[in-house]
Design an enzyme around this catalytic site. Structure first.
Site, mmCIF file in Angstrom:
data_model
loop_
_atom_site.group_PDB
_atom_site.id
_atom_site.type_symbol
_atom_site.label_atom_id
_atom_site.label_comp_id
_atom_site.label_asym_id
_atom_site.label_seq_id
_atom_site.Cartn_x
_atom_site.Cartn_y
_atom_site.Cartn_z
ATOM 1 C CG ASP A 62 20.640 8.508 74.098
ATOM 2 O OD1 ASP A 62 19.751 7.295 74.724
ATOM 3 O OD2 ASP A 62 21.962 8.783 74.335
ATOM 4 C CB SER A 144 14.952 -10.621 77.529
ATOM 5 O OG SER A 144 15.786 -12.055 78.165
ATOM 6 C CE1 TYR A 159 18.817 -6.898 78.939
ATOM 7 C CE2 TYR A 159 18.264 -9.609 79.590
ATOM 8 C CZ TYR A 159 18.306 -8.643 78.516
ATOM 9 O OH TYR A 159 17.514 -8.452 77.192
ATOM 10 C CB VAL A 192 20.332 -13.505 69.618
ATOM 11 C CG1 VAL A 192 20.738 -12.941 67.747
ATOM 12 C CG2 VAL A 192 18.779 -14.031 69.047
ATOM 13 N NE ARG A 193 25.846 -17.560 65.782
ATOM 14 C CZ ARG A 193 24.355 -18.399 65.649
ATOM 15 N NH1 ARG A 193 24.435 -19.206 66.810
ATOM 16 N NH2 ARG A 193 23.996 -18.447 64.699
HETATM 17 P P1 NAP Z 1 23.272 -5.391 71.055
HETATM 18 O O1 NAP Z 1 24.111 -5.783 69.539
HETATM 19 O O2 NAP Z 1 23.975 -4.813 71.439
HETATM 20 O O3 NAP Z 1 22.509 -3.672 70.328
HETATM 21 C C1 NAP Z 1 22.007 -3.315 70.832
HETATM 22 C C2 NAP Z 1 21.961 -1.754 70.152
HETATM 23 O O4 NAP Z 1 21.113 -0.513 71.203
HETATM 24 C C3 NAP Z 1 22.725 -0.805 69.769
HETATM 25 O O5 NAP Z 1 22.280 -0.787 68.618
HETATM 26 C C4 NAP Z 1 22.365 -0.200 70.721
HETATM 27 O O6 NAP Z 1 23.647 1.010 69.996
HETATM 28 C C5 NAP Z 1 21.264 0.698 70.661
HETATM 29 N N1 NAP Z 1 21.489 0.807 71.927
HETATM 30 C C6 NAP Z 1 21.521 1.077 72.926
HETATM 31 N N2 NAP Z 1 21.261 1.617 74.181
HETATM 32 C C7 NAP Z 1 20.263 3.110 73.620
HETATM 33 C C8 NAP Z 1 20.275 3.923 73.515
HETATM 34 N N3 NAP Z 1 20.152 4.717 74.714
HETATM 35 N N4 NAP Z 1 19.223 5.280 72.313
HETATM 36 C C9 NAP Z 1 19.643 4.245 71.425
HETATM 37 N N5 NAP Z 1 20.347 2.982 71.477
HETATM 38 C C10 NAP Z 1 20.620 1.835 72.420
HETATM 39 O O7 NAP Z 1 22.175 -5.969 71.538
HETATM 40 P P2 NAP Z 1 21.548 -6.388 70.976
HETATM 41 O O8 NAP Z 1 21.990 -8.707 70.976
HETATM 42 O O9 NAP Z 1 21.010 -6.752 69.175
HETATM 43 O O10 NAP Z 1 20.137 -6.410 71.600
HETATM 44 C C11 NAP Z 1 19.306 -6.085 71.025
HETATM 45 C C12 NAP Z 1 17.429 -6.694 71.802
HETATM 46 O O11 NAP Z 1 17.368 -7.529 72.086
HETATM 47 C C13 NAP Z 1 17.708 -5.692 73.171
HETATM 48 O O12 NAP Z 1 16.790 -5.055 73.415
HETATM 49 C C14 NAP Z 1 18.550 -6.985 74.280
HETATM 50 O O13 NAP Z 1 17.602 -6.718 75.437
HETATM 51 C C15 NAP Z 1 16.748 -7.682 73.313
HETATM 52 N N6 NAP Z 1 17.586 -9.151 73.458
HETATM 53 C C16 NAP Z 1 19.041 -9.590 73.209
HETATM 54 C C17 NAP Z 1 19.300 -10.851 73.623
HETATM 55 C C18 NAP Z 1 20.370 -11.639 73.035
HETATM 56 O O14 NAP Z 1 20.788 -13.057 73.143
HETATM 57 N N7 NAP Z 1 20.821 -10.945 72.088
HETATM 58 C C19 NAP Z 1 18.435 -11.649 74.308
HETATM 59 C C20 NAP Z 1 16.841 -11.908 74.473
HETATM 60 C C21 NAP Z 1 17.285 -10.025 74.159
HETATM 61 P P3 NAP Z 1 24.942 1.863 70.712
HETATM 62 O O15 NAP Z 1 25.469 0.834 68.654
HETATM 63 O O16 NAP Z 1 25.779 3.242 69.873
HETATM 64 O O17 NAP Z 1 25.487 1.230 71.702
#
Ligand code: NAP
Length: 236
Positions: A62, A144, A159, A192-193
């Site tokens: 975590d 991001s 964020y 991203v989706r």
């Molecule tokens: P996501 O599907 O919500 O996945 C987030 C992941 O982070 C999940 O595995 C979540 O675990 C984990 N997490 C959150 N808090 C945590 C903690 N305290 N300790 C360990 N794990 C933790 O999001 P995603 O879209 O894959 O995002 C991944 C990264 O890409 C993030 O840093 C996000 O800011 C960045 N990003 C995403 C986008 C986009 O469009 N999706 C765009 C720009 C940047 P749980 O399942 O336990 O919650």
């Protein structure tokens, strides 16, 4: 598990979304992948799902909890003697609809705890293992475009602030670790989706993971202290 000469990567928040896909792609490239997740059940399941043809193992981590990070580093040091790649991917988006005018500072604090201090404390904790990577190591901070100051809008203030600060963490580590042959970069995956990005986002997880995996495995080791999207340096 075979480790001789095999590169080792740790990906945080890898039980779903972009992190899971980064873990999958690194494993497909022959990395031994340590899949970090805060929820053991979800992490073990993701590791088991990915481990079919590759080397993927679960680590409870975590990133918002200093004690958990310390335990994870201790546990990892028992399993491996070095770490080639750290992908600080775990992140939260808690204020997509908020305005800075009445934003609860508690939401900012909670977001910084995960998105900014998480990568800071995980990188610090993994430094002894990263320093022992035989060919130099790479740290990729998943940032991001929302954190880019040059065209920042009012969207998701907590964020956005957390990702701007993460970019500064990237620059600080890049400078501090350059002489130790540890490259540190920020990556923007695009929209991203995933659960965070939503179903209407323009990119698949494979597309979102591409630049992160490139920085982790392929980019010139001299590339450090940069903000990268689509394998190209972008403005902070
Ligand atoms: P996501 O599907 O919500 O996945 C987030 C992941 O982070 C999940 O595995 C979540 O675990 C984990 N997490 C959150 N808090 C945590 C903690 N305290 N300790 C360990 N794990 C933790 O999001 P995603 O879209 O894959 O995002 C991944 C990264 O890409 C993030 O840093 C996000 O800011 C960045 N990003 C995403 C986008 C986009 O469009 N999706 C765009 C720009 C940047 P749980 O399942 O336990 O919650």
């Amino acid at each position: 598990m075979e480790t001789d000469g095999q590169k080792i990567a740790l990906v945080t928040g890898a039980n779903k979304g972009i992190g899971r896909e980064v873990a999958r792609q690194l494993a497909a490239r022959g990395f031994r992948v340590v899949l970090g997740a805060r929820r053991p059940e979800a992490g073990k399941k993701a590791a088991a799902d990915l481990a079919g043809a590759s080397a993927v193992e679960f680590l409870e981590l975590d990133v918002a909890d200093a004690a958990s990070v310390a335990r994870a580093a201790q546990e990892l040091a028992k399993r491996i003697d070095h770490l080639d790649v750290l992908v600080n991917n775990a992140g939260i988006l808690a204020d997509g609809d908020a305005s800075i005018q009445d934003l609860d500072p508690g939401v900012v604090r909670r977001t910084l705890e995960t998105n900014t201090l998480g990568p800071l404390r995980v990188t610090q904790a993994m430094l002894p293992l990263l320093r022992r990577a035989p060919g130099g190591a790479r740290v990729v901070n998943v940032s991001s475009g929302a954190g880019a100051l040059h065209d920042m809008t009012g969207w998701a203030p907590a964020y956005s602030v957390s990702k701007t600060a993460l970019n500064a963490v990237t620059r600080q580590f890049a400078d501090a670790l350059r002489a130790q042959h540890i490259a540190v970069n920020s990556a923007c995956p695009g929209w991203v989706r995933t659960d965070m990005g939503g179903a209407g986002a323009t990119r698949s997880v494979a597309e979102g993971a591409d630049t992160i995996v490139w920085l982790a495995a392929e980019a010139p080791p001299s590339l450090t202290g940069k903000f990268v999207r689509d394998r190209k340096t972008i403005e902070w």
